[in-house]
Design an enzyme around this catalytic site. Structure first.
Site, PDB file in Angstrom:
ATOM      1  N   SER A  74       1.650  13.041   5.527  1.00  0.00           N
ATOM      2  CA  SER A  74       0.371  13.722   5.717  1.00  0.00           C
ATOM      3  C   SER A  74      -0.154  14.272   4.415  1.00  0.00           C
ATOM      4  CB  SER A  74       0.485  14.863   6.724  1.00  0.00           C
ATOM      5  OG  SER A  74      -0.779  15.507   6.822  1.00  0.00           O
ATOM      6  N   GLY A  75      -1.456  14.292   4.299  1.00  0.00           N
ATOM      7  CA  GLY A  75      -2.089  14.858   3.116  1.00  0.00           C
ATOM      8  C   GLY A  75      -3.220  13.988   2.623  1.00  0.00           C
ATOM      9  N   GLY A  76      -3.431  12.863   3.344  1.00  0.00           N
ATOM     10  CA  GLY A  76      -4.515  11.965   2.977  1.00  0.00           C
ATOM     11  C   GLY A  76      -4.290  11.388   1.594  1.00  0.00           C
TER      12      GLY A  76
ATOM     13  N   ASN B 158       0.883  -6.555  -2.556  1.00  0.00           N
ATOM     14  CA  ASN B 158      -0.164  -6.455  -1.541  1.00  0.00           C
ATOM     15  C   ASN B 158      -0.498  -7.867  -1.081  1.00  0.00           C
ATOM     16  OD1 ASN B 158      -2.118  -4.519  -0.236  1.00  0.00           O
ATOM     17  ND2 ASN B 158      -3.536  -6.059  -1.000  1.00  0.00           N
TER      18      ASN B 158
ATOM     19  N   ALA C 204      -3.641  -0.279  -0.365  1.00  0.00           N
ATOM     20  CA  ALA C 204      -4.952   0.321  -0.092  1.00  0.00           C
ATOM     21  C   ALA C 204      -4.895   1.773  -0.590  1.00  0.00           C
ATOM     22  CB  ALA C 204      -5.278   0.226   1.394  1.00  0.00           C
ATOM     23  N   VAL C 205      -5.729   2.625  -0.053  1.00  0.00           N
ATOM     24  CA  VAL C 205      -5.818   4.010  -0.536  1.00  0.00           C
ATOM     25  C   VAL C 205      -4.452   4.696  -0.577  1.00  0.00           C
ATOM     26  CG1 VAL C 205      -6.960   6.219  -0.181  1.00  0.00           C
ATOM     27  CG2 VAL C 205      -8.055   4.133   0.624  1.00  0.00           C
TER      28      VAL C 205
ATOM     29  N   LYS D 116       5.140  13.602  13.066  1.00  0.00           N
ATOM     30  CA  LYS D 116       3.836  13.375  12.432  1.00  0.00           C
ATOM     31  C   LYS D 116       2.733  13.327  13.498  1.00  0.00           C
ATOM     32  CE  LYS D 116       0.665  12.249   9.340  1.00  0.00           C
ATOM     33  NZ  LYS D 116      -0.290  11.332   9.772  1.00  0.00           N
TER      34      LYS D 116
ATOM     35  N   GLU E 114      -3.356  19.407  14.221  1.00  0.00           N
ATOM     36  CA  GLU E 114      -4.518  19.308  13.318  1.00  0.00           C
ATOM     37  C   GLU E 114      -5.819  19.213  14.145  1.00  0.00           C
ATOM     38  OE1 GLU E 114      -4.101  16.167  10.269  1.00  0.00           O
ATOM     39  OE2 GLU E 114      -6.075  15.457  10.884  1.00  0.00           O
TER      40      GLU E 114
ATOM     41  N   HIS F 167       2.046  16.790  14.544  1.00  0.00           N
ATOM     42  CA  HIS F 167       1.305  17.394  13.425  1.00  0.00           C
ATOM     43  C   HIS F 167      -0.185  17.074  13.571  1.00  0.00           C
ATOM     44  CE1 HIS F 167      -0.838  16.821   9.624  1.00  0.00           C
ATOM     45  NE2 HIS F 167      -0.145  17.835   9.137  1.00  0.00           N
ATOM     46  N   ASN F 168      -0.488  15.809  13.807  1.00  0.00           N
ATOM     47  CA  ASN F 168      -1.901  15.423  13.924  1.00  0.00           C
ATOM     48  C   ASN F 168      -2.550  16.049  15.160  1.00  0.00           C
ATOM     49  OD1 ASN F 168      -1.131  13.832  11.759  1.00  0.00           O
ATOM     50  ND2 ASN F 168      -2.396  12.111  12.390  1.00  0.00           N
TER      51      ASN F 168
END
Ligand code: NBP
Length: 478
Positions: A128-130, A32, A11-12, A183, A190, A186-187
């Site tokens: 992280s970083g989308g 996939n 996916a993305v 992580k 955020e 981190h969120n």
């Protein structure tokens, strides 16, 4: 097999990560569940590097060089377990499974233990970083065994973001769930950063009377100073954006009900279990849930409140400067709380996490990347056993210099009826830590009164109980 690494789940995030590996010269096997995604990736980006597209799980595993390195980028939760169950029987001792999804660290601990029994290294990894970060360099937070990092680290260091000084934004965080725990925090940070920025916007809009365009300009200016960060930068972009359909500021046509995927909530739930006061993060999570209670808000709209008075141009500009101080001070507190939680998690689970390194790998790639992180790295470099960020001389100095404005901003918010739960929680935390005496002594008295829960004294060792029902004599407890 010839592939250096494989990615399943295209996916993305997975497809961008696969392209990132390929662009760095690695041969990347692709897989996939639905083959169409693999084909689509090859069609669109197959020429960017050396890919080995595969159809079945067996083909995928066979495509990998041994010891195999296999990245799972599927939806967190059951899909991750399903994919592990599918691949683990096809792997051999020494192979490495990397879970790059947003797993709960407790799931990661369970999976790591199960796979370790089969001799497979399981590396729960925060990324992280989308979308953009996955492609051009994310901040990568791998957990798992130190041995697995030896084989994996060099690859991750290639594809990770680089801090301004060139250091890759990845490091071995610690065993089993350490990477996903970091992580998660981190969120949480955020969430707190975003909430504080939202409060600053709300104050500039409601108290200073600024329009979104003006606020965008204010944020752009702030972004050239100590608040320089990705989130401030994109805030200016969002505020300056005009809705094409109506010609109105974009921020005025978006429904004001914030959603969440759950990592902020996990941070707070975990903090409650660890007994760490992450009040800023908690307020950020609660602010999002409050915004989502549309019926409750509609039913409360007629409750009385103050009618704010408009500031003149000069006063508004002075107020905006004070908001910058309040935002910066509150941000220091959020990070103080977040790093406290990481320390507490590290102690609880025996992870031995290096807090300075955590700050260092958040300097690039991730959503909370900011000039500010350099300062945190410096603070821990200067003193690895720093008890709290607030004990760092420079942070203490800065927060001290900001405190008058910080208080003034919260006072103005209260007077005008603008909710600032993040700013207020941060200041309350600061004042509570500073306090010579806290009313916790009274709490202990109450607990002893109704439940004989006992208390300690300031002047003598031991636990005591007062016989509240009788002559109120004090007796040693236990
Ligand atoms: P999604 O979270 O939307 O997951 C979609 C992928 O999961 C597809 O490849 C899908 O295969 C696969 N999948 C599912 Br759903 N169930 C499966 C199953 N039972 N067996 C095998 N595959 C299954 O993708 P994403 O947004 O790219 O995120 C991937 C991970 O990265 C998530 O854990 C996410 O939390 C994390 N993450 C995302 C971001 C972000 O900015 N989006 C940032 C950091 C981390 P299919 O094509 O066959 O349906």
């Amino acid at each position: 097999g010839s592939a250096d690494i494989g990615v399943t789940g295209l996916a993305v995030m997975g497809s961008n990560l696969a392209r990132n590996f390929a662009r760095h010269g690695f041969t990347v096997a692709l897989h996939n569940r639905t083959k169409a995604k693999t084909d689509a990736l090859m069609e669109a980006h197959g020429e960017e590097g050396v890919f080995v597209p595969t159809g079945t799980a067996e083909e995928f595993v066979a495509a990998l060089e041994r010891p195999r390195r296999l990245v799972i980028m599927v939806k967190a939760g059951e899909p991750t377990d399903a994919v592990i169950a599918e691949f683990a029987p096809l792997l051999e001792a020494g192979d490495v499974i990397i879970d790059g999804g947003n797993a709960h660290f407790e799931d990661t601990r369970r999976r790591e233990k199960e796979l370790r029994e089969q001799g497979i290294h399981f590396v729960g990894t925060g990324i992280s970083g989308g979308e953009e970060g996955a492609l051009n360099g994310p901040s990568i937070m791998p957990g798992g065994s130190a041995e697995s990092y030896e084989s994996l680290g060099p690859l991750l260091e290639q594809i990770a973001a680089k801090a301004k000084d060139g250091t890759p934004c990845t490091t071995h965080i610690g065993p089993d769930g350490a990477g996903h725990f970091v992580k998660m925090v981190h969120n949480g940070i955020e969430y707190a950063d975003m909430q504080l920025i939202a409060e600053a916007y709300h104050l500039l809009r409601s108290v200073a009377g600024y329009e979104p365009r003006q606020i965008a300009e204010t944020f752009r200016t702030w972004n050239t100073g100590r608040l320089d960060s990705y989130l401030i930068e994109i805030t200016a972009e969002v505020l300056a954006h005009t809705d094409a359909a109506t010609g109105r500021p974009f921020v005025d046509v978006v429904a004001d009900e914030a959603e969440q995927k759950g990592t902020g909530r996990w941070t707070v739930q975990t903090a409650l279990d660890l007994g760490v006061p992450v009040s800023g993060i908690a307020e950020a999570v609660f602010a999002r849930s409050l915004s989502g209670h549309a019926d409750l808000r509609a039913a409360s709209r007629d409750l009385p409140g103050p009618t704010g008075s408009a500031l003149g141009e000069k006063e508004a500009a002075a107020f905006a400067d004070q908001v910058e101080q309040a935002l910066y001070a509150s941000k220091i507190v959020s990070y103080t709380q977040g790093f406290h939680q990481i320390q507490a998690g590290s102690d609880e689970y025996g992870w031995d996490i290096d807090l300075g390194k955590v700050a260092a790998i958040w300097r690039g790639g991730c959503i909370i990347r900011a000039a500010f992180l350099d300062r945190i790295t410096d603070a821990y470099d200067g003193r690895p056993d720093l008890p709290s960020l607030l004990s760092d001389e420079r942070f203490a100095e800065e927060i001290g210099a900001a405190q008058d404005d910080w208080r003034a901003v919260i006072t103005a918010a209260v007077a005008d009826g603008v909710p600032v739960p993040g700013f207020s929680a941060a200041l309350a935390y600061y004042d509570a830590l500073r306090a010579e005496r806290l009313p916790a002594a009274l709490t202990q008295g109450q607990r002893d009164f109704f439940g004989a829960h006992t208390y300690r004294r300031t002047d003598r060792d031991g636990a005591f109980h007062t016989l509240w029902g009788g002559e109120r004599n004090e007796v040693p407890a236990g």
